[in-house]
Design a protein around this motif. Structure first.
Motif, mmCIF file in Angstrom:
data_model
loop_
_atom_site.group_PDB
_atom_site.id
_atom_site.type_symbol
_atom_site.label_atom_id
_atom_site.label_comp_id
_atom_site.label_asym_id
_atom_site.label_seq_id
_atom_site.Cartn_x
_atom_site.Cartn_y
_atom_site.Cartn_z
ATOM 1 N N MET A 11 0.807 -1.208 0.000
ATOM 2 C CA MET A 11 0.000 0.000 0.000
ATOM 3 C C MET A 11 0.848 1.268 0.000
ATOM 4 O O MET A 11 0.355 2.349 -0.323
ATOM 5 C CB MET A 11 -0.942 0.011 1.214
ATOM 6 C CG MET A 11 -2.039 -1.055 1.136
ATOM 7 S SD MET A 11 -3.063 -0.920 -0.354
ATOM 8 C CE MET A 11 -2.513 -2.364 -1.272
ATOM 9 N N LYS B 267 3.257 3.823 -1.544
ATOM 10 C CA LYS B 267 3.362 4.208 -2.949
ATOM 11 C C LYS B 267 4.678 3.770 -3.570
ATOM 12 O O LYS B 267 4.726 3.319 -4.708
ATOM 13 C CB LYS B 267 3.204 5.733 -3.074
ATOM 14 C CG LYS B 267 3.163 6.218 -4.516
ATOM 15 C CD LYS B 267 2.883 7.704 -4.577
ATOM 16 C CE LYS B 267 2.817 8.170 -6.029
ATOM 17 N NZ LYS B 267 2.554 9.626 -6.132
ATOM 18 N N SER C 256 0.275 -0.277 -12.931
ATOM 19 C CA SER C 256 0.197 -0.294 -11.475
ATOM 20 C C SER C 256 -1.172 0.125 -10.949
ATOM 21 O O SER C 256 -1.538 -0.210 -9.830
ATOM 22 C CB SER C 256 1.266 0.623 -10.870
ATOM 23 O OG SER C 256 1.072 1.953 -11.305
ATOM 24 N N LYS C 257 -1.963 0.843 -11.756
ATOM 25 C CA LYS C 257 -3.291 1.264 -11.296
ATOM 26 C C LYS C 257 -4.183 0.065 -11.017
ATOM 27 O O LYS C 257 -4.999 0.092 -10.097
ATOM 28 C CB LYS C 257 -3.942 2.178 -12.339
ATOM 29 C CG LYS C 257 -3.277 3.539 -12.469
ATOM 30 C CD LYS C 257 -3.998 4.403 -13.492
ATOM 31 C CE LYS C 257 -3.327 5.754 -13.625
ATOM 32 N NZ LYS C 257 -4.005 6.602 -14.638
ATOM 33 N N ARG D 162 -1.920 -2.759 -8.079
ATOM 34 C CA ARG D 162 -1.835 -2.501 -6.635
ATOM 35 C C ARG D 162 -3.094 -2.945 -5.871
ATOM 36 O O ARG D 162 -2.986 -3.689 -4.887
ATOM 37 C CB ARG D 162 -1.546 -1.024 -6.374
ATOM 38 C CG ARG D 162 -1.275 -0.712 -4.911
ATOM 39 C CD ARG D 162 -1.197 0.788 -4.678
ATOM 40 N NE ARG D 162 -0.176 1.411 -5.487
ATOM 41 C CZ ARG D 162 1.105 1.495 -5.136
ATOM 42 N NH1 ARG D 162 1.495 0.978 -3.993
ATOM 43 N NH2 ARG D 162 1.974 2.088 -5.916
ATOM 44 N N PRO D 163 -4.304 -2.541 -6.276
ATOM 45 C CA PRO D 163 -5.488 -2.985 -5.517
ATOM 46 C C PRO D 163 -5.713 -4.488 -5.584
ATOM 47 O O PRO D 163 -6.171 -5.090 -4.602
ATOM 48 C CB PRO D 163 -6.649 -2.220 -6.168
ATOM 49 C CG PRO D 163 -6.134 -1.766 -7.483
ATOM 50 C CD PRO D 163 -4.673 -1.563 -7.315
ATOM 51 N N ILE D 164 -5.388 -5.104 -6.712
ATOM 52 C CA ILE D 164 -5.566 -6.550 -6.821
ATOM 53 C C ILE D 164 -4.607 -7.269 -5.882
ATOM 54 O O ILE D 164 -4.977 -8.252 -5.216
ATOM 55 C CB ILE D 164 -5.352 -7.026 -8.273
ATOM 56 C CG1 ILE D 164 -6.478 -6.503 -9.167
ATOM 57 C CG2 ILE D 164 -5.307 -8.549 -8.348
ATOM 58 C CD1 ILE D 164 -7.848 -7.051 -8.837
ATOM 59 N N GLY E 267 -3.488 -6.127 -3.051
ATOM 60 C CA GLY E 267 -4.038 -5.957 -1.711
ATOM 61 C C GLY E 267 -5.133 -6.957 -1.409
ATOM 62 O O GLY E 267 -5.169 -7.551 -0.327
ATOM 63 N N VAL E 268 -6.038 -7.174 -2.365
ATOM 64 C CA VAL E 268 -7.119 -8.140 -2.186
ATOM 65 C C VAL E 268 -6.574 -9.556 -2.045
ATOM 66 O O VAL E 268 -7.008 -10.338 -1.191
ATOM 67 C CB VAL E 268 -8.113 -8.059 -3.361
ATOM 68 C CG1 VAL E 268 -9.118 -9.200 -3.293
ATOM 69 C CG2 VAL E 268 -8.845 -6.718 -3.349
#
Length: 256
Positions: A118, A120, A229-230, A233-235, A237-238
């Motif tokens: 998370m 940056k 990276s857009k 990154r969230p994937i 984290g999940v």
């Protein structure tokens, strides 16, 4: 094991979803392996068959990322070999070390990894910060470690590779995704060969589910090519959250 329509109806859509996630950030096995178990496939057979279907899908996303220019074969050669050897060593070690030991390590490690992702700078490294020679050594070391994990335990191996290739070896995130994919394919191949030689693969189910995995990987690789990276990154984290929940549940549910 005889493959029926109900088994296919449970496994194939989830293998598609797992392939989509896996192509982006690794960790698709957190979805696909439980799908086989949910369909009533025995554990060892489920693991071996999952290696077949995920390997077919991974071959697609690897090829697409290669065609998109995100895999440098000169840079990837040593990590590929390192991951293959590490996976064989990990699979052998799995016979000697109780799985619960590794689960304890993961429960402690995963929240740290999630916080790091998370941040940056973790997936936006300075790509010029280290020399090419040092970068190759770090890639080989990370590949061996993650390959050993893949052979020993497995879930999330590609995610850990992507994080380390970016944060430790200073690859740009989309390049890290490409190098991770071909390296993870190598470690998965080593594990698949061991299960295949042991007779723990349902070939009919594996190839049928593999067709859905190919479709998921194709779409997921396209998202990586477009969004970088857009989307990654969230994937990630999940995936880390899912892995933490699964590992903690497995460990504490097994306690007396």
């Amino acid at each position: 094991m005889e493959t029926d329509l109900l088994t296919l109806a449970i496994v194939c859509p989830l293998v598609f979803l797992g392939g989509l996630v896996d192509a982006i950030a690794g960790g698709g096995g957190l979805i696909t392996l439980p799908a086989y178990l949910m369909a009533g496939v025995p554990a060892h057979l489920a693991i071996g068959t999952n290696k077949l279907s995920s390997g077919l899908g991974m071959a697609m996303s690897t090829w697409r990322l290669y065609r998109g220019g995100f895999i440098d074969m000169r840079l990837a050669l040593v990590p590929i070999v390192s991951a293959f050897v590490g996976s064989l060593a990990g699979a052998r070690g799995a016979l000697l070390v109780p799985e619960s030991v590794f689960e304890i390590i993961l429960i402690a490690l995963l929240p740290i990894a999630a916080v790091a992702v998370m941040r940056k700078k973790t997936l936006e490294p300075d790509v010029h910060a280290i020399s090419p020679e040092r970068q190759r050594r770090l890639l080989a070391l990370c590949a061996f470690a993650c390959g050993a994990y893949d052979g020993f335990y497995g879930p999330g191996a590609g995610t850990f590779m992507l994080i380390l290739f970016s944060a430790a070896a200073h690859l740009a995130v989309r390049d890290a995704a490409g190098q991770m994919k071909i390296t993870n394919f190598s470690s998965g191949l080593a594990a698949f060969l061991m299960f295949a030689m042991a007779g723990e693969v349902d070939w009919v189910l594996g190839f049928a589910a593999g067709a859905f995995g190919i479709a998921g990987h194709y779409i997921g690789a396209g998202l990586v090519l477009k969004n970088g990276s857009k989307i990654v990154r969230p994937i990630i984290g999940v995936v880390l959250l899912m892995l933490f929940a699964k590992t903690a549940w497995n460990y504490f549910a097994g306690q007396p």
